[in-house]
Design a protein around this motif. Structure first.
Motif, short mmCIF file in Angstrom:
data_model
loop_
_atom_site.label_atom_id
_atom_site.label_comp_id
_atom_site.label_asym_id
_atom_site.label_seq_id
_atom_site.Cartn_x
_atom_site.Cartn_y
_atom_site.Cartn_z
N VAL A 201 0.84 -1.19 0.00
CA VAL A 201 0.00 0.00 0.00
C VAL A 201 0.88 1.24 0.00
O VAL A 201 0.42 2.34 0.22
CB VAL A 201 -0.98 0.05 1.20
CG1 VAL A 201 -2.04 -1.01 1.06
CG2 VAL A 201 -0.27 -0.06 2.52
N THR B 164 2.08 7.92 -4.66
CA THR B 164 0.94 8.81 -4.82
C THR B 164 1.37 10.25 -4.58
O THR B 164 2.38 10.51 -3.92
CB THR B 164 -0.20 8.45 -3.85
OG1 THR B 164 0.29 8.55 -2.52
CG2 THR B 164 -0.71 7.05 -4.10
N LYS C 109 -1.17 8.98 2.42
CA LYS C 109 -2.17 7.93 2.56
C LYS C 109 -3.26 8.35 3.53
O LYS C 109 -4.42 7.98 3.36
CB LYS C 109 -1.46 6.66 3.02
CG LYS C 109 -2.36 5.48 3.20
CD LYS C 109 -1.60 4.18 3.37
CE LYS C 109 -0.80 4.11 4.63
NZ LYS C 109 -0.23 2.78 4.88
N ASN D 63 -8.34 11.79 -0.79
CA ASN D 63 -7.47 10.76 -1.34
C ASN D 63 -7.74 9.49 -0.54
O ASN D 63 -7.54 9.46 0.68
CB ASN D 63 -6.00 11.19 -1.20
CG ASN D 63 -5.06 10.21 -1.84
OD1 ASN D 63 -5.02 10.11 -3.06
ND2 ASN D 63 -4.28 9.52 -1.03
N THR E 292 -7.00 5.38 -0.12
CA THR E 292 -6.13 4.26 -0.45
C THR E 292 -6.77 2.99 0.12
O THR E 292 -7.03 2.91 1.32
CB THR E 292 -4.73 4.46 0.16
OG1 THR E 292 -4.17 5.67 -0.36
CG2 THR E 292 -3.81 3.28 -0.18
N TYR F 217 -3.41 -2.99 -4.33
CA TYR F 217 -3.93 -1.79 -3.68
C TYR F 217 -4.64 -0.95 -4.74
O TYR F 217 -4.53 -1.21 -5.95
CB TYR F 217 -2.79 -1.00 -3.02
CG TYR F 217 -1.74 -0.57 -4.02
CD1 TYR F 217 -1.89 0.60 -4.74
CD2 TYR F 217 -0.62 -1.36 -4.27
CE1 TYR F 217 -0.96 0.97 -5.69
CE2 TYR F 217 0.32 -0.99 -5.21
CZ TYR F 217 0.14 0.18 -5.91
OH TYR F 217 1.05 0.55 -6.85
N VAL G 124 -5.74 3.36 -5.36
CA VAL G 124 -5.75 4.73 -4.84
C VAL G 124 -6.61 5.59 -5.75
O VAL G 124 -6.46 5.57 -6.97
CB VAL G 124 -4.32 5.32 -4.76
CG1 VAL G 124 -4.34 6.69 -4.10
CG2 VAL G 124 -3.38 4.37 -4.01
#
Length: 155
Positions: free
Chosen positions: A27, A31, A35, A66, A68, A128, A130
Motif C-alpha cells: 500500500v 501517490t 495515505k 485521497n 487508499t 492496492y 488509490v
C-alpha cells in the motif's frame, strides 16, 4: 547440476517470488498525496485510508479526498445526491453500479458516478487501489447502504 548451483537458483527464485508478492500487496503506492488515516467506520470492508484534501463549506460544497484501499477493501453500496467523480491515481480497482457489470479500473481512469445511483468501489483482490474522490455535498452527504457481499465482489 551441482548442489551449490541448485541452491543459488532456488534462493534466487524464492527471493524474486517474495518480492513480487510484497509489491503486489503493497500500500506504499507512489501517490501525490499522503495515505492519510485508517478509516474506522462500518462503511468499508477491509482496510482503507483517507486523507481529506478539502472539505465542503458554505463557499464551496465540494469535498476532495485521497482514498487508499488495501487489496479486497471496498466501500458499501452507496449513493451521492449530487454525484461523485473518481480519479484513479494508482493500483487496480473495481467500480460497479447497481444492475451493471463490475468495471476494472487502472491508473488514469476517471469515473463519473451519476447522482442518486447506487454503486461501490474499491481495490481488486490482489492490488492496492488509490483514488481521488471529488464529491459535491450541495444536495446532501453520501447515503450508505448494505455491504457488498463477497459473491458480488468476486462476480
Amino acid at each position: 547440476m551441482t548442489y551449490t548451483k541448485f541452491l543459488f537458483i532456488f534462493i534466487f527464485t524464492l527471493n524474486n517470488s517474495f518480492a513480487q508478492i510484497q509489491k503486489k500487496y503493497s500500500v506504499d503506492a507512489e501517490t501525490v498525496f499522503d495515505k492519510g488515516e485508517k478509516i474506522n467506520n462500518d462503511n468499508f470492508t477491509g482496510t482503507a485510508y483517507l486523507k481529506m484534501l478539502t472539505t465542503h463549506d458554505k463557499e464551496n460544497p465540494t469535498a476532495i479526498g485521497n482514498v487508499t484501499f488495501e487489496p479486497e477493501a471496498r466501500t458499501k453500496w452507496h449513493l451521492h445526491p449530487a454525484g461523485q467523480i473518481l480519479l484513479v491515481t494508482d493500483g487496480i480497482g473495481y467500480y460497479q453500479e447497481k444492475g451493471q457489470s463490475k468495471k476494472i479500473l487502472y491508473k488514469g481512469d476517471v469515473i463519473k458516478c451519476p447522482a442518486n445511483v447506487e454503486h461501490w468501489h474499491g481495490a481488486s483482490d490482489d492490488s492496492y487501489f488509490v483514488q481521488i474522490a471529488v464529491t459535491n455535498n450541495d444536495k446532501g452527504s453520501a447515503v450508505w447502504l448494505q455491504a457488498v457481499s463477497d459473491e458480488e465482489y468476486n462476480k
